[in-house]
Scaffold this motif. Structure first.
Motif, short mmCIF file in Angstrom:
data_model
loop_
_atom_site.label_atom_id
_atom_site.label_comp_id
_atom_site.label_asym_id
_atom_site.label_seq_id
_atom_site.Cartn_x
_atom_site.Cartn_y
_atom_site.Cartn_z
N ALA A 1 1.13 -1.08 -0.01
CA ALA A 1 0.10 0.06 -0.40
C ALA A 1 0.99 1.15 0.18
CB ALA A 1 -1.26 0.06 0.82
N LYS A 2 0.31 2.59 -0.75
CA LYS A 2 1.06 3.32 -0.36
C LYS A 2 0.52 4.36 0.22
CE LYS A 2 3.24 2.87 -4.81
NZ LYS A 2 3.80 3.34 -6.90
N ILE A 3 0.84 5.35 0.42
CA ILE A 3 -0.44 7.06 1.11
C ILE A 3 1.07 8.14 0.59
CG2 ILE A 3 1.67 7.10 3.13
CD1 ILE A 3 -0.67 7.62 4.67
N LYS A 4 0.51 9.08 0.57
CA LYS A 4 0.53 10.32 0.04
C LYS A 4 0.51 11.76 1.24
CE LYS A 4 0.88 9.34 -4.91
NZ LYS A 4 0.42 10.13 -6.11
N LEU A 5 1.48 12.10 1.63
CA LEU A 5 1.99 13.24 2.36
C LEU A 5 2.43 14.47 1.58
CD1 LEU A 5 2.73 11.68 5.33
CD2 LEU A 5 0.55 11.67 4.71
N THR A 6 2.16 15.80 2.01
CA THR A 6 2.70 16.86 1.34
C THR A 6 3.25 17.50 2.33
OG1 THR A 6 0.46 17.87 0.13
CG2 THR A 6 1.99 19.79 0.92
N ALA A 7 5.23 17.96 2.68
CA ALA A 7 6.03 18.48 3.46
C ALA A 7 5.57 20.26 2.89
CB ALA A 7 7.19 17.78 2.89
N TYR A 8 6.34 20.90 3.45
CA TYR A 8 5.64 22.30 3.45
C TYR A 8 7.06 23.07 4.44
CZ TYR A 8 3.15 22.50 7.63
OH TYR A 8 3.01 22.23 9.20
N ASN A 9 7.20 24.37 3.75
CA ASN A 9 8.30 24.88 4.32
C ASN A 9 7.57 26.58 5.61
OD1 ASN A 9 11.06 24.46 4.48
ND2 ASN A 9 10.42 24.44 1.80
N LEU A 10 7.72 26.66 5.99
CA LEU A 10 6.74 27.74 6.95
C LEU A 10 7.69 29.18 6.57
CD1 LEU A 10 4.59 27.48 8.78
CD2 LEU A 10 5.79 27.76 10.59
N ILE A 11 7.34 30.19 6.11
CA ILE A 11 7.37 31.02 5.50
C ILE A 11 7.06 32.73 6.13
CG2 ILE A 11 8.57 29.99 3.68
CD1 ILE A 11 6.35 31.19 2.26
N PRO A 12 7.56 33.67 6.56
CA PRO A 12 7.05 34.23 7.24
C PRO A 12 6.21 35.63 6.10
CG PRO A 12 9.27 34.54 7.08
CD PRO A 12 8.80 33.54 6.80
N VAL A 13 5.25 36.62 6.59
CA VAL A 13 4.44 37.61 5.78
C VAL A 13 5.29 38.49 6.53
CG1 VAL A 13 2.81 38.07 4.63
CG2 VAL A 13 2.93 36.04 4.86
N TYR A 14 5.51 39.58 5.39
CA TYR A 14 6.30 40.80 5.89
C TYR A 14 5.26 41.81 5.42
CZ TYR A 14 10.33 37.84 6.01
OH TYR A 14 11.36 37.41 6.49
N ARG A 15 4.61 43.17 6.11
CA ARG A 15 4.18 44.14 6.47
C ARG A 15 4.86 44.98 5.37
NH1 ARG A 15 -0.63 45.27 10.26
NH2 ARG A 15 0.25 46.77 11.16
N VAL A 16 5.16 46.46 4.87
CA VAL A 16 5.06 47.36 4.64
C VAL A 16 4.09 48.04 4.82
CG1 VAL A 16 7.18 46.63 3.53
CG2 VAL A 16 5.21 46.80 2.36
N TYR A 17 4.53 49.87 4.65
CA TYR A 17 2.84 50.36 4.35
C TYR A 17 4.21 51.99 3.67
CZ TYR A 17 -0.16 54.20 6.00
OH TYR A 17 -1.28 54.96 6.18
N LEU A 18 2.20 52.60 3.04
CA LEU A 18 3.09 53.80 2.53
C LEU A 18 2.17 54.94 2.64
CD1 LEU A 18 5.09 54.63 -0.48
CD2 LEU A 18 3.35 54.17 -1.98
N PRO A 19 2.37 55.87 3.61
CA PRO A 19 1.32 56.87 3.19
C PRO A 19 0.73 57.45 2.51
CG PRO A 19 3.27 56.58 5.53
CD PRO A 19 4.05 56.19 4.42
N ASN A 20 1.90 57.61 2.10
CA ASN A 20 2.12 58.93 0.36
C ASN A 20 -0.25 57.93 -0.09
OD1 ASN A 20 3.79 59.77 0.95
ND2 ASN A 20 3.99 59.71 -1.18
N ILE A 21 -0.20 57.10 0.29
CA ILE A 21 -1.31 56.48 -0.82
C ILE A 21 -2.68 55.81 0.86
CG2 ILE A 21 -0.29 56.21 -2.98
CD1 ILE A 21 -0.39 53.17 -2.74
N LEU A 22 -2.24 55.91 1.64
CA LEU A 22 -2.72 55.27 2.87
C LEU A 22 -2.84 53.52 2.87
CD1 LEU A 22 -5.21 57.74 3.57
CD2 LEU A 22 -3.38 57.09 5.09
N GLN A 23 -1.69 52.66 2.50
CA GLN A 23 -1.82 51.53 1.69
C GLN A 23 -0.91 50.61 2.70
OE1 GLN A 23 -4.33 49.91 -0.29
NE2 GLN A 23 -5.10 52.00 -0.70
#
Length: 494
Positions: free
Chosen positions: A151-173
């Motif tokens: 028999a066989k089984i399939k799994l998914t190996a993943y990396n944990l990665i960070p999400v960074y946040r930036v801000y541009l006051p000129n457009i308030l985004q």
């Protein structure tokens, strides 16, 4: 005749034999009856007979009966089916999971089996079924019995990665990205401000987060809702693909919406979520997804990004302060051109002379007061007032410019360097220069375009006409001592 004799002989032989057998049988039965009657009154003899009967035909026990109906102990039962299960379907790189095996039928004689990783580049498995993820990608593990049932089984190996946040006051985004290169470019080249590591996500998985962009409004949106993605696409949003993957485990990532800026904000900080939504600017939209717990990278953000962020903030503050100061200043227009030789006033007296040959100073000040500050004045008006303050026989001095401008409610700055002159022209102020054209002569300049300024010469544009290097004007000050009585003869009229 012979056939008849043979037949009679055969019949006599058949009936004669049957009679003898029956007799023997009868005799044997009588013998058994006689013996039975002889032992009827003898208990010892009776017991002996019973034991003989039991020994001759023993009654089998329950265990013996079961043994007689069960397979022999050396019979082999082969595996017919094997199943393989895991408590997780996705496994973080560096982590492990324990596999479980079930063999059917349950009384299979040989219960041994062997594990094998069919994707050794992404995972290993030991003899006990413990799987360890080595790299992101698909994991395939097989298990095989001694008689080659597998028999066989399939799994998914993943990396944990960070999400960074930036801000541009000129457009308030705000903007979110897993790409360190994108964050670096936005901060170093486009004046965005680095804010924080916002949350963690997976680079592979079964729960994608979609990224969309609304051109013309500089809006990005991230969602796990496939229906929301499709609706936004139908409304003109550009689908940019899968940004990352998430699970239903970990810290909640909250989503808020600003009706003012049309922006969505994502944060794993419950305190930030509650704080911004109390102001009324943001509205709560609940949990967007979940963030697994991860380790902050030690090499990002770089020191250069942090330093550039501070420079971007400082520059933005300086720009805001400058705009605030400019907003407080009156609107300054371009000086209105007057000629001192205009027939309407050229013959008007100015000190011991007239405006035509000697009125360059009051004419220059009149250009600024009318054109730059909207005062309805002519050279004749200004010359009459300056004549009241001035004590010179011919012409006017630096102090005469200051006192006359003050009388109209305007301050005067005496320029002390070429750099200050360039800056004031850049800020939009008009300047009066007392230049050396053989004698001291007043002209007006306005604007700064690459180090050049437009010069308005009241003497019918005879000495100056058009744009000149500011450095040239600075190098040609009047040599007349009266023009220097307030300092270097360059004046900013404010």
């Amino acid at each position: 005749m012979k056939k008849v004799i043979f037949l009679i002989f055969a019949l006599i032989s058949f009936f004669g034999t049957s009679t003898i057998s029956a007799t023997e049988t009868s005799t044997s039965s009588n013998d058994r009856i006689t013996k039975a009657s002889e032992t009827k009154d003898d208990p010892i003899a009776e017991t002996s007979t019973q034991e003989q009967m039991e020994n001759a035909n023993p009654i089998p026990s329950a265990q013996e009966q079961e043994a007689s109906t069960s397979p022999e102990s050396d019979e082999t039962v082969l595996a017919q089916k094997i199943s393989l299960t895991s408590p997780v379907s996705e496994l973080r790189v560096g982590k492990t999971t324990q596999l479980s095996v079930i063999i059917q039928p349950s009384n299979t004689t040989d219960q041994t089996y062997i594990y094998q990783s069919l994707t050794p580049q992404t995972a290993t498995v030991d003899e006990n079924g413990l799987v360890k993820a080595l790299a992101g990608g698909e994991i395939i593990i097989s298990v095989t019995t001694s008689n080659n049932v597998s028999a066989k089984i399939k799994l998914t190996a993943y990396n944990l990665i960070p999400v960074y946040r930036v801000y541009l006051p000129n457009i308030l985004q705000h903007h979110y990205s897993v790409s360190q290169n994108e964050i670096t470019t936005l901060v170093m080249q486009h004046t965005w401000q680095y804010e924080t590591l916002s949350f963690f996500v997976q680079d592979r998985g079964s729960k994608p987060v979609y990224r969309l962009y609304l051109k013309g409004h500089n809006l990005h949106l991230w969602t796990m809702d496939e229906n929301e993605r499709n609706v936004l696409k139908s409304r003109g949003w550009q689908y940019e693909g899968i940004a990352w993957y998430n699970t239903n485990k970990g810290e909640p990532v909250y989503r808020a919406y600003s009706p003012t800026t049309k922006e969505h904000l994502y944060t794993s900080s419950l305190n930030e979520y509650n704080t911004i939504t109390k102001t009324g600017v943001w509205k709560k939209e609940g949990i967007a997804w979940y963030s697994p717990e991860g380790e902050k990278p030690t090499n990002f953000p770089t020191q250069a990004i942090l330093e550039q962020t501070q420079k971007n903030i400082k520059k933005r503050e300086e720009d805001a302060k400058r705009k605030e100061e400019e907003a407080k200043k009156p609107k300054i227009g371009k000086p209105y051109y007057y000629s001192q030789w205009d027939g309407r006033w050229s013959a008007n007296r100015f000190n011991s002379s007239t405006i035509g040959p000697s009125g360059c100073v009051p004419t220059s000040l009149a250009m600024i007061l009318k054109g730059s500050y909207g005062m309805n004045l002519t050279p004749a008006d200004v010359a009459a007032r300056m004549d009241y303050y001035s004590g010179w026989a011919v012409g006017a001095s630096g102090k005469d410019i200051i006192v006359t401008a003050n009388s109209y409610g305007h301050s005067v700055e005496v320029v002390t360097s070429q750099g200050v002159a360039e800056q004031r022209l850049r800020e939009g102020y008009p300047l009066i220069w007392l230049e050396n054209v053989g004698i001291g002569h007043a002209v007006v300049s306005f604007g700064n375009n690459g180090g050049k300024t437009e010069v308005l010469d009241p003497y019918n544009r005879q000495f100056f006409n058009g744009w000149y290097d500011i450095s040239y004007l600075w190098s040609k000050p009047s040599a007349d001592p009266m023009d220097w009585d307030a300092g270097r003869p360059v004046f900013v009229i404010k």
